[in-house]
Design a protein around this motif. Structure first.
Motif, PDB file in Angstrom:
ATOM      1  N   UNK A   1       0.833  -1.198   0.000  1.00  0.00           N
ATOM      2  CA  UNK A   1       0.000   0.000   0.000  1.00  0.00           C
ATOM      3  C   UNK A   1       0.873   1.256   0.000  1.00  0.00           C
ATOM      4  N   UNK A   2       1.787   1.379  -0.980  1.00  0.00           N
ATOM      5  CA  UNK A   2       2.738   2.499  -0.974  1.00  0.00           C
ATOM      6  C   UNK A   2       2.117   3.803  -1.454  1.00  0.00           C
ATOM      7  N   UNK A   3       2.745   4.903  -1.048  1.00  0.00           N
ATOM      8  CA  UNK A   3       2.360   6.215  -1.591  1.00  0.00           C
ATOM      9  C   UNK A   3       3.148   6.521  -2.874  1.00  0.00           C
ATOM     10  N   UNK A   4       4.296   5.885  -3.027  1.00  0.00           N
ATOM     11  CA  UNK A   4       5.106   6.100  -4.224  1.00  0.00           C
ATOM     12  C   UNK A   4       5.742   4.813  -4.707  1.00  0.00           C
ATOM     13  N   UNK A   5       6.008   4.743  -5.992  1.00  0.00           N
ATOM     14  CA  UNK A   5       6.693   3.594  -6.603  1.00  0.00           C
ATOM     15  C   UNK A   5       7.871   4.109  -7.412  1.00  0.00           C
TER      16      UNK A   5
ATOM     17  N   UNK B   1       4.372   7.771  -9.373  1.00  0.00           N
ATOM     18  CA  UNK B   1       5.231   6.707  -9.913  1.00  0.00           C
ATOM     19  C   UNK B   1       6.446   7.380 -10.529  1.00  0.00           C
ATOM     20  N   UNK B   2       7.631   6.839 -10.267  1.00  0.00           N
ATOM     21  CA  UNK B   2       8.870   7.419 -10.785  1.00  0.00           C
ATOM     22  C   UNK B   2       9.670   6.347 -11.508  1.00  0.00           C
ATOM     23  N   UNK B   3       9.900   6.564 -12.794  1.00  0.00           N
ATOM     24  CA  UNK B   3      10.663   5.631 -13.632  1.00  0.00           C
ATOM     25  C   UNK B   3      12.096   6.139 -13.760  1.00  0.00           C
ATOM     26  N   UNK B   4      13.053   5.372 -13.234  1.00  0.00           N
ATOM     27  CA  UNK B   4      14.458   5.771 -13.249  1.00  0.00           C
ATOM     28  C   UNK B   4      15.058   5.532 -14.631  1.00  0.00           C
ATOM     29  N   UNK B   5      14.596   6.311 -15.587  1.00  0.00           N
ATOM     30  CA  UNK B   5      15.020   6.229 -16.980  1.00  0.00           C
ATOM     31  C   UNK B   5      14.143   7.168 -17.775  1.00  0.00           C
ATOM     32  N   UNK B   6      14.383   7.223 -19.084  1.00  0.00           N
ATOM     33  CA  UNK B   6      13.619   8.164 -19.912  1.00  0.00           C
ATOM     34  C   UNK B   6      12.285   7.581 -20.372  1.00  0.00           C
ATOM     35  N   UNK B   7      12.288   6.358 -20.884  1.00  0.00           N
ATOM     36  CA  UNK B   7      11.074   5.753 -21.426  1.00  0.00           C
ATOM     37  C   UNK B   7      10.116   5.308 -20.337  1.00  0.00           C
ATOM     38  N   UNK B   8       8.813   5.353 -20.632  1.00  0.00           N
ATOM     39  CA  UNK B   8       7.804   4.922 -19.660  1.00  0.00           C
ATOM     40  C   UNK B   8       6.838   3.915 -20.283  1.00  0.00           C
ATOM     41  N   UNK B   9       7.302   3.171 -21.294  1.00  0.00           N
ATOM     42  CA  UNK B   9       6.448   2.181 -21.954  1.00  0.00           C
ATOM     43  C   UNK B   9       5.993   1.087 -20.999  1.00  0.00           C
ATOM     44  N   UNK B  10       6.737   0.859 -19.931  1.00  0.00           N
ATOM     45  CA  UNK B  10       6.404  -0.193 -18.973  1.00  0.00           C
ATOM     46  C   UNK B  10       5.505   0.303 -17.837  1.00  0.00           C
ATOM     47  N   UNK B  11       5.028   1.536 -17.943  1.00  0.00           N
ATOM     48  CA  UNK B  11       4.164   2.116 -16.910  1.00  0.00           C
ATOM     49  C   UNK B  11       2.784   2.399 -17.508  1.00  0.00           C
ATOM     50  N   UNK B  12       1.704   2.052 -16.810  1.00  0.00           N
ATOM     51  CA  UNK B  12       0.346   2.335 -17.319  1.00  0.00           C
ATOM     52  C   UNK B  12      -0.004   3.811 -17.152  1.00  0.00           C
ATOM     53  N   UNK B  13       0.561   4.634 -17.999  1.00  0.00           N
ATOM     54  CA  UNK B  13       0.432   6.086 -17.863  1.00  0.00           C
ATOM     55  C   UNK B  13      -1.032   6.523 -17.919  1.00  0.00           C
ATOM     56  N   UNK B  14      -1.815   5.933 -18.821  1.00  0.00           N
ATOM     57  CA  UNK B  14      -3.220   6.328 -18.950  1.00  0.00           C
ATOM     58  C   UNK B  14      -3.999   6.069 -17.666  1.00  0.00           C
ATOM     59  N   UNK B  15      -3.783   4.915 -17.066  1.00  0.00           N
ATOM     60  CA  UNK B  15      -4.493   4.605 -15.817  1.00  0.00           C
ATOM     61  C   UNK B  15      -4.055   5.544 -14.699  1.00  0.00           C
TER      62      UNK B  15
END
Length: 393
Positions: free
Chosen positions: A31-35, A54-68
């Motif tokens: 139940x985190x506040x951040x990922x 949500x924080x992606x340690x890189x440039x691309x975010x294809x692996x993150x459900x940005x729309x949701x």
């Protein structure tokens, strides 16, 4: 206290930016506040109710459900430029190995194990591994963001001519780009002028197969193509066809594919673009600071779905409101603040696409904070409300 879940190994130098007095780092938190993550695929994950960022340690975010995340009012941060130098260096190595037959020559030398006269065998066979120099040749750079600019400028320093194309060139990139880089009017224009082509654009539905059979038809015979951006930017079948006809002399890619196995004119590396300790540290530090600044103060910088919106902390409480980007929202928000007798010290409103974000610094908050929050949520297009900074962090 904020709980942060890590979905990959994150460089400790980055995690140190999240003070232990305020943050609990746990790779199994439910139940985190951040990922914070790197390559982990979040698309099948359920987003817990308490998740704020949500924080992606890189440039691309294809692996993150940005729309949701956007639907929930959750910003997705990334680290543009954090791995830029690492990728630039790999691209430069790709330039050299695409020309000088270093990889093939090295493999051949290993095959000579046990040769009776190694020196003689080497001298007799090295003519099969001749390759051209890059000096004086033209490099086409498609995409002039953080990485593309570094590659373009470095290629100039190596004595190459450089032609670039980016219809969305940012002011920051333009400041850093050498004026010696020729600006092309289209991708086809770049391809037609170049001896070497390198890709530095994001993978979107609109950029999929940017390099295809039609585009490659404009290329010179013997062109060398480099792809250290994203695999889907290139139509692999079109590349194989271009290699077979001699249109492409070599394809160097950081994204291996089964159809390229056994092809001597394709050089594949195992997605090494950001695989340096320096890059991992840079990206981890960037996103940890972005995440901390958002959770503490509501500030947004380097988000792929939220607009940049930052207000320096001045000791006063603030309210962050995320809502749909429609007319008359400032008026509706102002009516709620008037109802609760809140004097606004500073208000910043920025938008990105269908989303808008406000940071409202107040002289004070009312005693009945719950009623204030409920009234803000009662505005139909409001997605998320946060009350912040009763105490300095």
């Amino acid at each position: 206290m904020y709980t942060i879940r890590t979905l990959n190994n994150i460089a400790p130098t980055g995690l140190k930016k999240l003070p232990k007095r305020d943050f609990i780092i746990n790779d199994a938190a439910q139940d985190p506040q951040g990922i914070i993550l790197r390559s982990f695929d979040m698309h099948k994950m359920e987003l817990n109710e308490s998740l704020m960022a949500v924080a992606r340690a890189g440039a691309g975010t294809n692996n993150v459900p940005v729309d949701r995340c956007t639907e929930r009012g959750i910003p997705v941060f990334n680290a543009p430029g954090g791995n830029a130098n690492a990728v630039k260096e790999l691209v430069l190595s790709g330039l050299f190995i695409s020309s000088r037959r270093i990889v093939a020559g090295s493999k051949w030398i290993q095959s000579l194990e046990g040769a009776e006269n190694l020196d003689k065998a080497v001298e007799a066979g090295k003519k099969n591994y001749i390759g051209p120099e890059i000096m004086g040749k033209t490099l086409g750079v498609i995409g002039l963001g953080a990485i593309g600019v570094l590659v373009a400028n470095a290629a100039l320093d190596l004595g190459m001519d450089v032609v670039g194309y980016d219809p969305y060139l940012s002011l920051e990139s333009a400041w850093h780009l050498s004026p010696a880089v020729e600006k092309a009017d289209s991708i086809e224009d770049v391809v037609a002028k170049s001896d070497y082509i390198t890709l530095h654009i994001p993978l979107l539905e609109s950029t999929k197969h940017t390099i295809n059979e039609s585009v490659l038809a404009h290329a010179k015979d013997g062109t060398r193509l480099l792809n250290f951006a994203r695999g889907g930017l290139v139509d692999n079948e079109a590349v194989l066809k271009a290699i077979a006809t001699g249109k492409l002399a070599r394809y160097v890619t950081d994204f291996p594919a089964a159809e390229f196995m056994g092809n001597d004119n394709v050089i594949m590396t195992p997605h090494l673009g950001a695989s340096t300790p320096e890059s991992e540290e840079n990206c981890a530090i960037m996103v940890a600071e972005e995440l901390r600044d958002y959770l503490y103060y509501g500030n947004v910088k380097n988000s792929v779905n939220f607009p940049n919106c930052t207000v320096p902390y001045n000791g006063k409480p603030r309210i962050a409101v995320c809502h749909k980007n429609i007319v008359n929202m400032i008026g509706q928000l102002g009516a709620v603040f008037t109802k609760h007798c809140i004097n606004i010290d500073k208000l910043v409103n920025n938008s990105k696409g269908d989303l808008a974000y406000n940071l409202i610094v107040c002289d004070s908050l009312p005693e009945d904070e719950t009623s204030l929050i409920n009234d803000l949520y009662a505005i139909n297009s409001v997605i998320n409300v946060r009350l912040l900074n009763k105490e300095e962090k």
